[in-house]
Write an enzyme that holds these catalytic residues in place. Structure first.
Site, mmCIF file in Angstrom:
data_model
loop_
_atom_site.group_PDB
_atom_site.id
_atom_site.type_symbol
_atom_site.label_atom_id
_atom_site.label_comp_id
_atom_site.label_asym_id
_atom_site.label_seq_id
_atom_site.Cartn_x
_atom_site.Cartn_y
_atom_site.Cartn_z
ATOM 1 N N ASP A 40 0.867 -1.231 -0.106
ATOM 2 C CA ASP A 40 0.045 0.116 0.115
ATOM 3 C C ASP A 40 0.854 1.398 0.002
ATOM 4 O O ASP A 40 1.560 1.512 0.992
ATOM 5 C CB ASP A 40 -0.870 -0.255 1.464
ATOM 6 C CG ASP A 40 -2.006 1.119 1.377
ATOM 7 O OD1 ASP A 40 -2.019 1.870 0.309
ATOM 8 O OD2 ASP A 40 -2.578 1.279 2.181
ATOM 9 N N HIS A 88 -0.497 4.141 -0.141
ATOM 10 C CA HIS A 88 -1.241 4.950 0.923
ATOM 11 C C HIS A 88 -1.388 6.397 0.380
ATOM 12 O O HIS A 88 -1.642 7.327 1.072
ATOM 13 C CB HIS A 88 -0.439 4.799 2.335
ATOM 14 C CG HIS A 88 -1.451 5.100 3.389
ATOM 15 N ND1 HIS A 88 -1.675 6.108 4.449
ATOM 16 C CD2 HIS A 88 -2.532 4.185 3.755
ATOM 17 C CE1 HIS A 88 -2.257 5.752 5.325
ATOM 18 N NE2 HIS A 88 -2.918 4.610 5.057
ATOM 19 N N GLU A 109 -1.455 -0.853 -3.679
ATOM 20 C CA GLU A 109 -2.639 -0.025 -3.446
ATOM 21 C C GLU A 109 -2.243 1.623 -3.398
ATOM 22 O O GLU A 109 -1.237 2.091 -2.886
ATOM 23 C CB GLU A 109 -3.204 -0.513 -2.075
ATOM 24 C CG GLU A 109 -4.258 0.232 -1.683
ATOM 25 C CD GLU A 109 -5.175 -0.266 -0.258
ATOM 26 O OE1 GLU A 109 -5.535 0.505 0.490
ATOM 27 O OE2 GLU A 109 -4.655 -1.676 -0.177
ATOM 28 N N GLU A 164 -10.218 3.382 -1.633
ATOM 29 C CA GLU A 164 -10.986 3.611 -0.136
ATOM 30 C C GLU A 164 -11.131 5.285 -0.046
ATOM 31 O O GLU A 164 -12.010 5.584 0.930
ATOM 32 C CB GLU A 164 -9.679 3.633 0.806
ATOM 33 C CG GLU A 164 -8.567 4.296 0.855
ATOM 34 C CD GLU A 164 -7.375 3.658 1.618
ATOM 35 O OE1 GLU A 164 -7.176 4.186 2.604
ATOM 36 O OE2 GLU A 164 -6.702 2.747 1.141
ATOM 37 N N HIS A 166 -12.082 -1.998 1.293
ATOM 38 C CA HIS A 166 -11.110 -1.617 2.069
ATOM 39 C C HIS A 166 -12.005 -1.808 3.325
ATOM 40 O O HIS A 166 -13.082 -1.322 3.601
ATOM 41 C CB HIS A 166 -10.917 -0.170 1.761
ATOM 42 C CG HIS A 166 -10.214 0.630 2.505
ATOM 43 N ND1 HIS A 166 -10.441 1.593 3.616
ATOM 44 C CD2 HIS A 166 -8.529 0.623 2.806
ATOM 45 C CE1 HIS A 166 -9.489 1.976 4.217
ATOM 46 N NE2 HIS A 166 -8.237 1.510 3.721
#
Length: 395
Positions: A196, A198, A222, A248, A298
């Site tokens: 991720d 992020h 991700e 997400e 998510h």
């Protein structure tokens, strides 16, 4: 005098007559809806770090759902969404999400079936899940990955990167690659690894890292960039063969529409507590299927959100894998199963959670525990990170 008109119906037993909100540790908000006949439904409407704001939004929206029947979930969803001139976004959609989850819980309980039975029925007997191993500033990521395998998982996800400048040093790039390499060396081909970014990695760095991570055969990368920069995902996807995932911080089918149309993602990750709840995520799942995109909801959240995700996973043929917050670093040793009277529902065996068979969301909330912990509450906020020069950077 209220100007809200309601769809006519004769069965008043499932009319919503009461709601309660509980801010509980580690960082969650629970919603309890009660009907005229005493049926109870639970939802988890929260934006991490903005629980009080979502709570205020639900209190304001209560004029719409009090007196409304849980028989008419879609009607209420449309009224909550379209009844306001301004719509969408994290706060309003998270509020709608929790209300929607609770309504589905009520209706399915009233009919004596799991939610997925009302959405076409199950397409699988069990759902694959993955666990977090951190990775922001790791000291023992390999050990953490092995512990996850011992816990029954066959896939792990990690961040791998700390504070990240717009362009980084070779040393920091090498450190990111080393963390992933340690995990791959530890678990071999026994399990999958997802990384991720992020949204903390900017476009220039993402190009470098995607190529450097190619040899480790990741399940997906991700949030390679912030969602407001999603237009660059097409170019980033050409950098390697690793599937790209995001979603997400996208809150409706309309947010996902341009991603599907442009073909830039391989895995859609709507959040059941942010993207309009069960009703909307089922629609997003169907849209994703039409564009040959996998679904991986998510969910670094609590037991209600996780149960809602599983209800979608069980009835969506393109559901790939499900995030679980068990053991995640945000929880501070307070696991989501501690709020359940039936924690065995989430038992992970050989990488899977079995089909939930109880009516409603499939879980029984420990209301005494919820009320006790609500007295403690929480003031969780995500960290604010700065680079070495003092400038704000993405967390």
């Amino acid at each position: 005098m209220s100007s809200i008109s309601r769809l006519q119906h004769t069965d008043r037993g499932l009319d919503i007559v009461k709601f309660e909100l509980f801010e509980i540790p580690p960082r969650w908000l629970f919603l309890k809806l009660t009907t005229a006949n005493g049926t109870v439904g639970w939802g988890e409407p929260v934006i991490e770090g903005r629980a009080a704001t979502v709570k205020a939004a639900i209190e304001e929206l209560s004029v719409y759902f009090l007196g409304h029947s849980a028989h008419h979930i879609e009607d209420l969803w449309q009224m909550l969404y379209r009844g306001g001139f301004y719509r969408g976004g994290p706060i309003l959609m998270s509020a709608i999400s929790g209300i929607d989850q609770a309504l589905w819980d009520i209706k399915a309980k009233a009919l004596g079936v799991p939610v997925y039975e009302l959405l076409g029925g199950a397409v699988r007997n069990k759902m694959r899940v993955y666990g977090w191993i951190g990775g922001d500033k790791p000291s023992r990521v390999a050990d953490a990955a092995l512990a996850r395998i011992s816990d029954g998982y066959t896939a792990v996800k990690m961040n791998a990167s700390p504070e990240t400048e717009w362009l980084e040093t070779t040393k920091k790039v090498d450190e990111v690659i080393e963390r992933v390499a340690r995990v791959r060396e530890a678990i071999g081909d026994k399990a999958d690894i997802a990384v991720d970014f992020h949204g903390r990695v900017h476009k220039g760095m993402a190009k470098i890292l995607i190529r450097e991570l190619e040899p480790y055969k990741l399940l997906f990368i991700e949030e390679a960039v912030l969602p407001e920069n999603n237009e660059v995902l097409k170019n980033l996807g050409a950098m390697g063969s690793t599937p790209l995932a995001t979603g997400e911080r996208m809150y409706s089918r309309w947010d996902f529409k341009p991603l599907f149309e442009s073909g830039v993602i391989d895995v859609a990750q709507p959040d059941l507590s942010h993207a309009g709840g069960i009703s909307e995520v089922k629609r997003i799942a169907s849209m994703a299927e039409a564009y040959d995109v996998a679904l991986a909801p998510h969910c670094p959240l609590g037991p209600i959100a996780f149960a809602a995700c599983l209800q979608i996973d069980f009835c969506s043929v393109n559901a790939l894998i499900q995030e679980s917050s068990m053991g995640i670093h945000y929880n501070n040793a307070l696991e989501m199963t501690e709020y359940l009277l039936n924690p065995e529902a989430f038992k992970t065996e050989n990488g899977y959670v079995k089909l939930l068979e109880r009516p409603g969301l499939g879980i029984e909330i420990d209301e005494d525990k919820v009320r006790k912990m609500a007295a403690e509450g929480h003031q969780w906020k995500n960290p604010v990170w700065r680079n070495e020069d003092g400038s704000i950077t993405e967390w």
